[in-house]
Design a protein around this motif. Sequence first.
Motif, PDB file in Angstrom:
ATOM      1  N   SER A 177       1.248  -2.640   2.699  1.00  0.00           N
ATOM      2  CA  SER A 177       2.030  -1.781   1.805  1.00  0.00           C
ATOM      3  C   SER A 177       1.146  -1.166   0.732  1.00  0.00           C
ATOM      4  O   SER A 177       1.300   0.005   0.371  1.00  0.00           O
ATOM      5  N   ILE A 178       0.212  -1.946   0.220  1.00  0.00           N
ATOM      6  CA  ILE A 178      -0.704  -1.461  -0.804  1.00  0.00           C
ATOM      7  C   ILE A 178      -1.611  -0.366  -0.247  1.00  0.00           C
ATOM      8  O   ILE A 178      -1.846   0.660  -0.889  1.00  0.00           O
ATOM      9  N   ILE A 179      -2.107  -0.577   0.975  1.00  0.00           N
ATOM     10  CA  ILE A 179      -2.974   0.426   1.608  1.00  0.00           C
ATOM     11  C   ILE A 179      -2.201   1.719   1.839  1.00  0.00           C
ATOM     12  O   ILE A 179      -2.721   2.821   1.607  1.00  0.00           O
ATOM     13  N   LEU A 180      -0.952   1.602   2.291  1.00  0.00           N
ATOM     14  CA  LEU A 180      -0.127   2.792   2.504  1.00  0.00           C
ATOM     15  C   LEU A 180       0.142   3.519   1.179  1.00  0.00           C
ATOM     16  O   LEU A 180       0.114   4.753   1.117  1.00  0.00           O
ATOM     17  N   GLY A 181       0.390   2.749   0.130  1.00  0.00           N
ATOM     18  CA  GLY A 181       0.585   3.351  -1.188  1.00  0.00           C
ATOM     19  C   GLY A 181      -0.660   4.065  -1.663  1.00  0.00           C
ATOM     20  O   GLY A 181      -0.586   5.172  -2.221  1.00  0.00           O
ATOM     21  N   ALA A 182      -1.822   3.446  -1.432  1.00  0.00           N
ATOM     22  CA  ALA A 182      -3.085   4.062  -1.814  1.00  0.00           C
ATOM     23  C   ALA A 182      -3.330   5.345  -1.034  1.00  0.00           C
ATOM     24  O   ALA A 182      -3.773   6.359  -1.594  1.00  0.00           O
ATOM     25  N   ALA A 183      -3.044   5.307   0.273  1.00  0.00           N
ATOM     26  CA  ALA A 183      -3.274   6.480   1.121  1.00  0.00           C
ATOM     27  C   ALA A 183      -2.388   7.651   0.703  1.00  0.00           C
ATOM     28  O   ALA A 183      -2.855   8.795   0.606  1.00  0.00           O
ATOM     29  N   LEU A 184      -1.106   7.357   0.444  1.00  0.00           N
ATOM     30  CA  LEU A 184      -0.184   8.422   0.040  1.00  0.00           C
ATOM     31  C   LEU A 184      -0.564   8.983  -1.327  1.00  0.00           C
ATOM     32  O   LEU A 184      -0.582  10.200  -1.530  1.00  0.00           O
ATOM     33  N   GLY A 185      -0.888   8.091  -2.264  1.00  0.00           N
ATOM     34  CA  GLY A 185      -1.296   8.539  -3.598  1.00  0.00           C
ATOM     35  C   GLY A 185      -2.574   9.350  -3.554  1.00  0.00           C
ATOM     36  O   GLY A 185      -2.711  10.355  -4.259  1.00  0.00           O
ATOM     37  N   ALA A 186      -3.525   8.915  -2.714  1.00  0.00           N
ATOM     38  CA  ALA A 186      -4.791   9.633  -2.590  1.00  0.00           C
ATOM     39  C   ALA A 186      -4.584  11.014  -1.979  1.00  0.00           C
ATOM     40  O   ALA A 186      -5.214  11.992  -2.397  1.00  0.00           O
ATOM     41  N   LEU A 187      -3.679  11.103  -0.994  1.00  0.00           N
ATOM     42  CA  LEU A 187      -3.400  12.389  -0.349  1.00  0.00           C
ATOM     43  C   LEU A 187      -2.845  13.389  -1.359  1.00  0.00           C
ATOM     44  O   LEU A 187      -3.328  14.524  -1.448  1.00  0.00           O
TER      45      LEU A 187
END
Length: 247
Positions: free
Chosen positions: A50-60
Amino acid sequence: MLIPFEPQLFGFNINIHLVLEYLAFFIAYRYYVVLRRNSNDTISSNNRLSIILGAALGALVGSRLIGFLENPMIEFSKEIFIHLLNTKTIMGGLFGGLLGVEFAKKRINEMQSSGDLFVFPIILGIFIGRIGCFLSGTNEFTYGIETTSVFGMNLGDGVLRHPTSLYELAFLIILFFSLKHIQKRNSLKSGDLFKWFMVLYFGFRFFIEFLKPNVFYILGLSTIQLLCVICWFYYSKFIIQNIKYAR
């Protein structure tokens, strides 16, 4: 080797920057997997995902938004929309990813710090990506302003410029081994390693931006530099604590 470096494969030009960008993501992720496997990670696999997905979306979102704000456009058109989709910056990606992680952790009620495992993979990924930036010369907006110093290089337009990508590669090497040293010699609190990375990398980028042909908007600062200031405010408590500790 000529800059920009444009290799050919079966008669087609290869976008070396794009190739190295995807390679950076792949290698950095594999490095992260190895580090996590060899660590005592207290965060569960589901929460970590979940943290990785949050990071990926925020980074995008962050990388596109800050990239667009570097050269904001007033009138909206199809061409501008395409430009917005293609414009990105690692600085917006890092800070957007940070906010995305914090949002994800609040949603899943995860209280443990999660950033330390990402530090060295991020540095490695940026390093590989910056090689692509350098090889792309003036085709990528990462080159420096004109200079008459001994560091000047022809990056593709016949003008001697600061090779800011090379400066950053040198800094990333120093940062990598410095943080390794700090990690080994100091009993850091969980999350402090990531904070050190953010403060130091954003500090470097604040000053190196003066050597780039940026548009300086507020108080003589570019969009990236303003983001650096915001990052310092975000970590102001950590910075002040370490200044007091150093004294």
